[in-house]
Design an enzyme around this catalytic site. Structure first.
Site, PDB file in Angstrom:
ATOM      1  N   ARG A   1      13.012  -0.644   5.392  1.00 43.93           N
ATOM      2  CA  ARG A   1      12.071   0.486   5.384  1.00 43.93           C
ATOM      3  C   ARG A   1      11.892   1.074   6.781  1.00 43.93           C
ATOM      4  O   ARG A   1      11.685   0.351   7.757  1.00 43.93           O
ATOM      5  CB  ARG A   1      10.716  -0.001   4.894  1.00 43.93           C
ATOM      6  CG  ARG A   1       9.622   1.032   5.023  1.00 43.93           C
ATOM      7  CD  ARG A   1       8.267   0.428   4.726  1.00 43.93           C
ATOM      8  NE  ARG A   1       7.842  -0.455   5.785  1.00 43.93           N
ATOM      9  CZ  ARG A   1       6.621  -0.472   6.319  1.00 43.93           C
ATOM     10  NH1 ARG A   1       5.701   0.368   5.871  1.00 43.93           N
ATOM     11  NH2 ARG A   1       6.286  -1.311   7.258  1.00 43.93           N
TER      12      ARG A   1
ATOM     13  N   ARG B   1      12.967  -2.290  12.966  1.00 41.65           N
ATOM     14  CA  ARG B   1      12.185  -3.528  12.951  1.00 41.65           C
ATOM     15  C   ARG B   1      13.009  -4.795  12.753  1.00 41.65           C
ATOM     16  O   ARG B   1      12.710  -5.825  13.354  1.00 41.65           O
ATOM     17  CB  ARG B   1      11.190  -3.471  11.789  1.00 41.65           C
ATOM     18  CG  ARG B   1      10.054  -2.606  12.099  1.00 41.65           C
ATOM     19  CD  ARG B   1       9.061  -2.622  10.995  1.00 41.65           C
ATOM     20  NE  ARG B   1       8.014  -1.684  11.385  1.00 41.65           N
ATOM     21  CZ  ARG B   1       7.010  -1.340  10.631  1.00 41.65           C
ATOM     22  NH1 ARG B   1       6.907  -1.827   9.420  1.00 41.65           N
ATOM     23  NH2 ARG B   1       6.106  -0.507  11.064  1.00 41.65           N
TER      24      ARG B   1
ATOM     25  N   GLY C   1       0.310   4.810  10.420  1.00 37.81           N
ATOM     26  CA  GLY C   1       0.069   6.099   9.788  1.00 37.81           C
ATOM     27  C   GLY C   1       1.089   6.472   8.733  1.00 37.81           C
ATOM     28  O   GLY C   1       1.729   5.609   8.125  1.00 37.81           O
TER      29      GLY C   1
ATOM     30  N   ALA D   1      -3.375  -0.706   7.047  1.00 37.70           N
ATOM     31  CA  ALA D   1      -2.334   0.108   7.694  1.00 37.70           C
ATOM     32  C   ALA D   1      -2.881   0.723   8.970  1.00 37.70           C
ATOM     33  O   ALA D   1      -3.987   1.257   8.992  1.00 37.70           O
ATOM     34  CB  ALA D   1      -1.855   1.194   6.735  1.00 37.70           C
TER      35      ALA D   1
ATOM     36  N   HIS E   1       7.493  -8.029  10.216  1.00 37.28           N
ATOM     37  CA  HIS E   1       7.047  -7.199  11.334  1.00 37.28           C
ATOM     38  C   HIS E   1       7.273  -7.986  12.608  1.00 37.28           C
ATOM     39  O   HIS E   1       6.891  -9.147  12.700  1.00 37.28           O
ATOM     40  CB  HIS E   1       5.574  -6.813  11.188  1.00 37.28           C
ATOM     41  CG  HIS E   1       5.225  -5.640  12.034  1.00 37.28           C
ATOM     42  ND1 HIS E   1       5.134  -5.727  13.398  1.00 37.28           N
ATOM     43  CD2 HIS E   1       5.005  -4.352  11.716  1.00 37.28           C
ATOM     44  CE1 HIS E   1       4.851  -4.533  13.878  1.00 37.28           C
ATOM     45  NE2 HIS E   1       4.769  -3.672  12.876  1.00 37.28           N
TER      46      HIS E   1
ATOM     47  N   GLY F   1      -5.161   0.308  -4.054  1.00 33.81           N
ATOM     48  CA  GLY F   1      -4.600   0.774  -2.783  1.00 33.81           C
ATOM     49  C   GLY F   1      -4.245   2.245  -2.913  1.00 33.81           C
ATOM     50  O   GLY F   1      -4.646   2.925  -3.875  1.00 33.81           O
TER      51      GLY F   1
ATOM     52  N   HIS G   1       5.905  -8.796   6.238  1.00 32.13           N
ATOM     53  CA  HIS G   1       5.095  -7.581   6.323  1.00 32.13           C
ATOM     54  C   HIS G   1       5.239  -6.661   5.117  1.00 32.13           C
ATOM     55  O   HIS G   1       4.270  -6.131   4.626  1.00 32.13           O
ATOM     56  CB  HIS G   1       5.522  -6.843   7.595  1.00 32.13           C
ATOM     57  CG  HIS G   1       4.701  -5.646   7.917  1.00 32.13           C
ATOM     58  ND1 HIS G   1       3.346  -5.719   8.094  1.00 32.13           N
ATOM     59  CD2 HIS G   1       5.052  -4.340   8.108  1.00 32.13           C
ATOM     60  CE1 HIS G   1       2.886  -4.505   8.381  1.00 32.13           C
ATOM     61  NE2 HIS G   1       3.887  -3.657   8.376  1.00 32.13           N
TER      62      HIS G   1
ATOM     63  N   GLU H   1       7.066   6.053  15.920  1.00 33.12           N
ATOM     64  CA  GLU H   1       7.274   4.634  15.625  1.00 33.12           C
ATOM     65  C   GLU H   1       8.757   4.329  15.636  1.00 33.12           C
ATOM     66  O   GLU H   1       9.594   5.237  15.663  1.00 33.12           O
ATOM     67  CB  GLU H   1       6.654   4.282  14.274  1.00 33.12           C
ATOM     68  CG  GLU H   1       5.161   4.483  14.268  1.00 33.12           C
ATOM     69  CD  GLU H   1       4.436   3.642  13.243  1.00 33.12           C
ATOM     70  OE1 GLU H   1       5.039   3.338  12.213  1.00 33.12           O
ATOM     71  OE2 GLU H   1       3.273   3.296  13.485  1.00 33.12           O
TER      72      GLU H   1
HETATM   73  C1  LIG Z   1      -1.121  -4.745   8.481  1.00 37.24           C
HETATM   74  C2  LIG Z   1      -0.349  -3.678   7.786  1.00 37.24           C
HETATM   75  C3  LIG Z   1      -0.085  -2.472   8.413  1.00 37.24           C
HETATM   76  C4  LIG Z   1       0.652  -1.473   7.774  1.00 37.24           C
HETATM   77  N1  LIG Z   1       0.848  -0.277   8.395  1.00 37.24           N
HETATM   78  C5  LIG Z   1       1.464   0.730   7.721  1.00 37.24           C
HETATM   79  C6  LIG Z   1       1.582   2.034   8.280  1.00 37.24           C
HETATM   80  O1  LIG Z   1       1.103   2.295   9.371  1.00 37.24           O
HETATM   81  N2  LIG Z   1       2.236   2.983   7.557  1.00 37.24           N
HETATM   82  C7  LIG Z   1       2.775   2.742   6.334  1.00 37.24           C
HETATM   83  O2  LIG Z   1       3.357   3.643   5.726  1.00 37.24           O
HETATM   84  N3  LIG Z   1       2.665   1.511   5.782  1.00 37.24           N
HETATM   85  C8  LIG Z   1       2.017   0.516   6.436  1.00 37.24           C
HETATM   86  N4  LIG Z   1       1.893  -0.712   5.848  1.00 37.24           N
HETATM   87  C9  LIG Z   1       2.397  -0.901   4.488  1.00 37.24           C
HETATM   88  C10 LIG Z   1       1.442  -0.203   3.525  1.00 37.24           C
HETATM   89  O3  LIG Z   1       0.115  -0.444   3.940  1.00 37.24           O
HETATM   90  C11 LIG Z   1       1.619  -0.695   2.113  1.00 37.24           C
HETATM   91  O4  LIG Z   1       2.957  -0.698   1.750  1.00 37.24           O
HETATM   92  C12 LIG Z   1       0.848   0.202   1.151  1.00 37.24           C
HETATM   93  O5  LIG Z   1      -0.497   0.284   1.569  1.00 37.24           O
HETATM   94  C13 LIG Z   1       0.936  -0.334  -0.249  1.00 37.24           C
HETATM   95  O6  LIG Z   1       0.052   0.386  -1.040  1.00 37.24           O
HETATM   96  P1  LIG Z   1      -0.114  -0.024  -2.550  1.00 37.24           P
HETATM   97  O7  LIG Z   1      -1.126   0.886  -3.118  1.00 37.24           O
HETATM   98  O8  LIG Z   1       1.197  -0.121  -3.189  1.00 37.24           O
HETATM   99  O9  LIG Z   1      -0.658  -1.533  -2.488  1.00 37.24           O
HETATM  100  P2  LIG Z   1      -1.969  -2.142  -1.825  1.00 37.24           P
HETATM  101  O10 LIG Z   1      -2.595  -1.205  -0.883  1.00 37.24           O
HETATM  102  O11 LIG Z   1      -1.625  -3.483  -1.327  1.00 37.24           O
HETATM  103  O12 LIG Z   1      -2.934  -2.302  -3.067  1.00 37.24           O
HETATM  104  C14 LIG Z   1      -2.647  -3.239  -4.072  1.00 37.24           C
HETATM  105  C15 LIG Z   1      -3.855  -3.350  -4.960  1.00 37.24           C
HETATM  106  O13 LIG Z   1      -3.526  -4.109  -6.118  1.00 37.24           O
HETATM  107  C16 LIG Z   1      -4.549  -5.050  -6.371  1.00 37.24           C
HETATM  108  N5  LIG Z   1      -3.971  -6.155  -7.147  1.00 37.24           N
HETATM  109  C17 LIG Z   1      -2.927  -6.947  -6.835  1.00 37.24           C
HETATM  110  N6  LIG Z   1      -2.699  -7.822  -7.827  1.00 37.24           N
HETATM  111  C18 LIG Z   1      -3.622  -7.570  -8.778  1.00 37.24           C
HETATM  112  C19 LIG Z   1      -3.911  -8.144 -10.039  1.00 37.24           C
HETATM  113  N7  LIG Z   1      -3.221  -9.173 -10.545  1.00 37.24           N
HETATM  114  N8  LIG Z   1      -4.944  -7.638 -10.749  1.00 37.24           N
HETATM  115  C20 LIG Z   1      -5.698  -6.609 -10.264  1.00 37.24           C
HETATM  116  N9  LIG Z   1      -5.464  -6.030  -9.075  1.00 37.24           N
HETATM  117  C21 LIG Z   1      -4.435  -6.503  -8.350  1.00 37.24           C
HETATM  118  C22 LIG Z   1      -5.040  -5.429  -5.002  1.00 37.24           C
HETATM  119  O14 LIG Z   1      -6.287  -6.048  -5.062  1.00 37.24           O
HETATM  120  C23 LIG Z   1      -5.037  -4.053  -4.318  1.00 37.24           C
HETATM  121  O15 LIG Z   1      -6.196  -3.350  -4.661  1.00 37.24           O
HETATM  122  C24 LIG Z   1       1.165  -1.722   6.479  1.00 37.24           C
HETATM  123  C25 LIG Z   1       0.914  -2.931   5.855  1.00 37.24           C
HETATM  124  C26 LIG Z   1       0.155  -3.903   6.478  1.00 37.24           C
HETATM  125  C27 LIG Z   1      -0.126  -5.191   5.776  1.00 37.24           C
END
Ligand SMILES: Cc1cc2nc3c(=O)[nH]c(=O)nc-3n(C[C@H](O)[C@H](O)[C@H](O)COP(=O)(O)OP(=O)(O)OC[C@H]3O[C@@H](n4cnc5c(N)ncnc54)[C@H](O)[C@@H]3O)c2cc1C
Length: 563
Positions: free
Chosen positions: A397, A301, A51, A48, A253, A16, A362, A120
């Site tokens: 948050r 929220r 934004g 997401a 959410h 991510g 969420h 937002e």
């Molecule tokens: C529908 C939705 C809308 C959102 N909108 C917004 C927004 O507009 N603005 C905002 O700031 N935030 C938003 N968020 C929150 C935000 O998207 C997340 O908090 C953020 O993307 C998290 O990023 P990350 O890199 O920590 O995790 P993620 O993007 O979830 O990535 C996690 C990664 O870890 C990998 N992984 C997990 N477990 C393992 C494992 N055991 N072994 C190997 N790989 C693993 C997964 O496959 C994935 O690739 C939203 C969330 C959702 C669900």
């Protein structure tokens, strides 16, 4: 089914925003292996919509953004952590654009293109940089494209991290001490990784490990999170001895698309829709947010989610209605193309009438405790993104602060690493770890058991540890989960490993952490609402820090880590 060893300087768990931005920057200092559980784009990031919050409008100020964040966080944010993300935001957005991210632009009226800023809930100004309502997808596209141009980064898709490599797995004296739970330094040296397709467990030794494995939404029956969000990183770090905090603060959410009989990921109707003026009513057309909060539909929220929960409990209806139809078809198609099309596919024309919505799990505010440089309480283990508890979000948050937190803390982690290469031992020898021991395990072929156990945990959490909590429900949840955990642990020990089994074990661990956090917090604050303690109590203005040796600290994280 041969097991291999894939050494690198950096192991990144997760693809991510947190993992990818860390990997791009860390590649300056050495080789990087990224492991990711499914395809590289399977992440919360990819979904997401709204934004990334940042102060770039001349009428806005960093102080405004800080204050909005603190207000949402309800007394538990760490002000240093908040300032760090707010002050770093404009620079990180510029960098994302340099890496090829295409955010939505508009004309400034003087012949120049400027970033289009959305609004937002909880934000006092328009400050959300976005790519229409597909921000996450655009970020993943741009970051993965950048990654593919860097030779020293290798991506392993369909590889699931099982456990961290620490002293616990070594036969040394340090290993003995770690296994006995004696105090002492624990270092992370990489992880055991399951190759999903073959069932082989490989060793991924690394000098530095970055945990960027995202959130925990799949712990709940209704969630906006994709299947990957099972809290693996948090469970792994906890088992290895890292401090975990603020797990009671789960953001629900308020508005996910209600579809009769749907299981799995609920489609999100972004907060930005309310930002554009959408109105919430009950099915009879009554606008219920008017009497609840001065900001009405744009209240934080938790307040909106609880108001909807109360409406649904009062009326017995399955959903409430969100109306944005008055904005007109042309506007809606341009501003919310994804929401427009998805709803249309389900037979809901958002330009002609309201959208049926319900709350869904969420976002997790808590996670593995991180200092201001993404360091955890384990040596050489860093954390960033939704798996981390940095103190930015406190008890709730602020919308669009989470992608931002991920990029900022991944950046700071690499900055710290760059300044401490020798101390971290980059380029040095790593201890030799034993191959994964699968003695005594059998192919039980009971996929159905795993699925049922998962459903049981999700239902338990939704019914007893959801938006509104009570002491009785929490006690019941703890008792029931304990029985489930025993069963799951036994099943885990005896079965051939699969990705689902790894996830099930982690779901149960993280569910336990959420319940413990919720039971310790004898007040209502931010996202944690317990009807037995409906008021905020300032003697609880502290963090609940959980550790696998059974110790729970009730301390102010900032005193421990940010001083
Ligand atoms: C529908 C939705 C809308 C959102 N909108 C917004 C927004 O507009 N603005 C905002 O700031 N935030 C938003 N968020 C929150 C935000 O998207 C997340 O908090 C953020 O993307 C998290 O990023 P990350 O890199 O920590 O995790 P993620 O993007 O979830 O990535 C996690 C990664 O870890 C990998 N992984 C997990 N477990 C393992 C494992 N055991 N072994 C190997 N790989 C693993 C997964 O496959 C994935 O690739 C939203 C969330 C959702 C669900």
């Amino acid at each position: 089914m041969n097991s291999h060893t894939y050494p690198s300087d950096f192991l990144v768990i997760g693809s991510g925003i947190a993992g990818l931005t860390f990997a791009i920057k860390a590649s300056r200092y050495g080789t990087v292996n990224i492991v990711t559980k499914k395809k590289d784009t399977d992440s919360n990031t990819n979904y997401a919509q709204g934004g990334i919050a940042t102060v770039i409008d001349p009428g806005d100020s960093l102080e405004n953004h800080v204050n909005d964040t603190l207000k949402a966080g309800d007394g538990l944010c760490n002000i240093d952590a908040v300032r760090i993300v707010v002050e770093n935001a404009p620079e990180r957005i510029r960098e994302l654009m340099e890496w090829g991210t295409r955010f939505s632009m508009k004309s400034d009226g003087h012949g120049h293109e400027v970033l289009e800023l959305g609004r937002e809930g909880g934000h006092s100004q328009n400050r959300i940089v976005h790519a229409k309502d597909l921000t996450g997808r655009e970020l993943e596209r741009a970051l993965l494209s950048k990654i593919s141009s860097i030779k020293s980064i290798r991506v392993f898709e369909d590889h699931t991290a099982i456990d961290l490599l620490t002293e616990h797995q070594l036969g040394s004296a340090a290993g003995e001490r770690a296994r006995a739970g004696e105090p002492g330094k624990i270092t992370c040296y990489g992880a055991y990784i399951l190759e999903n397709a073959t069932g082989a467990v490989h060793l991924f030794p690394a000098t530095v490990t970055m945990l960027a494995s995202g959130g925990v939404g799949q712990i709940y029956q209704h969630t906006t999170n994709p299947e990957i969000a099972t809290g693996d990183g948090i469970a792994m770090a906890y088992r290895a001895g890292a401090m975990v905090a603020d797990m009671e603060f789960i953001q629900f959410h308020p508005t996910s698309l209600y579809l009769e009989g749907l299981k799995g990921r609920f489609f999100l109707i972004s907060e930005a829709v309310r930002g554009e003026g959408a109105i919430l009513t009950d099915v009879g057309g009554r606008r219920f947010m008017e009497g609840v909060h001065p900001m009405k539909e744009l209240a934080p929220r938790d307040i909106v989610a609880r108001a909807i929960d109360a409406e649904l409990k009062r009326s017995g209806d399955k959903y409430v209605l969100l109306d944005i139809s008055f904005k007109g078809r042309e506007f809606l198609q341009k501003r919310f193309p994804q929401i427009y099309e998805r709803c249309m596919k389900e037979g809901i024309d958002i330009a002609a009438g309201p959208i049926p919505v319900v709350p869904a799990a969420h976002y997790l505010c808590g996670g593995v405790v991180s200092d201001r440089n993404g360091r955890t309480s384990l040596e050489n283990l860093f954390v960033s993104g939704e798996s981390a508890c940095t103190g930015v979000h406190g008890a709730n948050r602020l919308a669009s602060n989470s992608l931002l937190e991920g990029i900022v803390y991944s950046h700071r982690a690499v900055e710290y690493i760059g300044n401490n290469l020798d101390r971290l031992g980059l380029g040095g020898e790593l201890p030799e770890f034993p191959a994964w021991n699968k003695e005594g395990t059998f192919d039980l072929e009971e996929w159905i058991l795993t699925q049922h156990n998962m459903e049981d945990v999700k239902r338990l959490m939704w019914d007893y540890v959801g938006i509104v909590r009570t002491n009785l429900r929490l006690q019941r949840a703890r008792r029931r989960l304990k029985l489930m955990e025993e069963e799951i642990q036994d099943y885990y020990r005896r079965s051939t490993l699969s990705s689902e089994l790894v996830e099930l074990r982690n779901l149960a661990t993280v569910a336990g952490l959420i319940i413990e956090g919720a039971m310790w917090r004898k007040e209502s604050r931010g996202l944690h609402y317990n009807t037995d303690y409906p008021r905020q109590d300032d003697s609880y203005r502290k963090n609940i820090i959980l550790m696998s040796n059974g110790e729970t600290l009730f301390r102010n994280l900032s005193d421990m880590l940010f001083s």
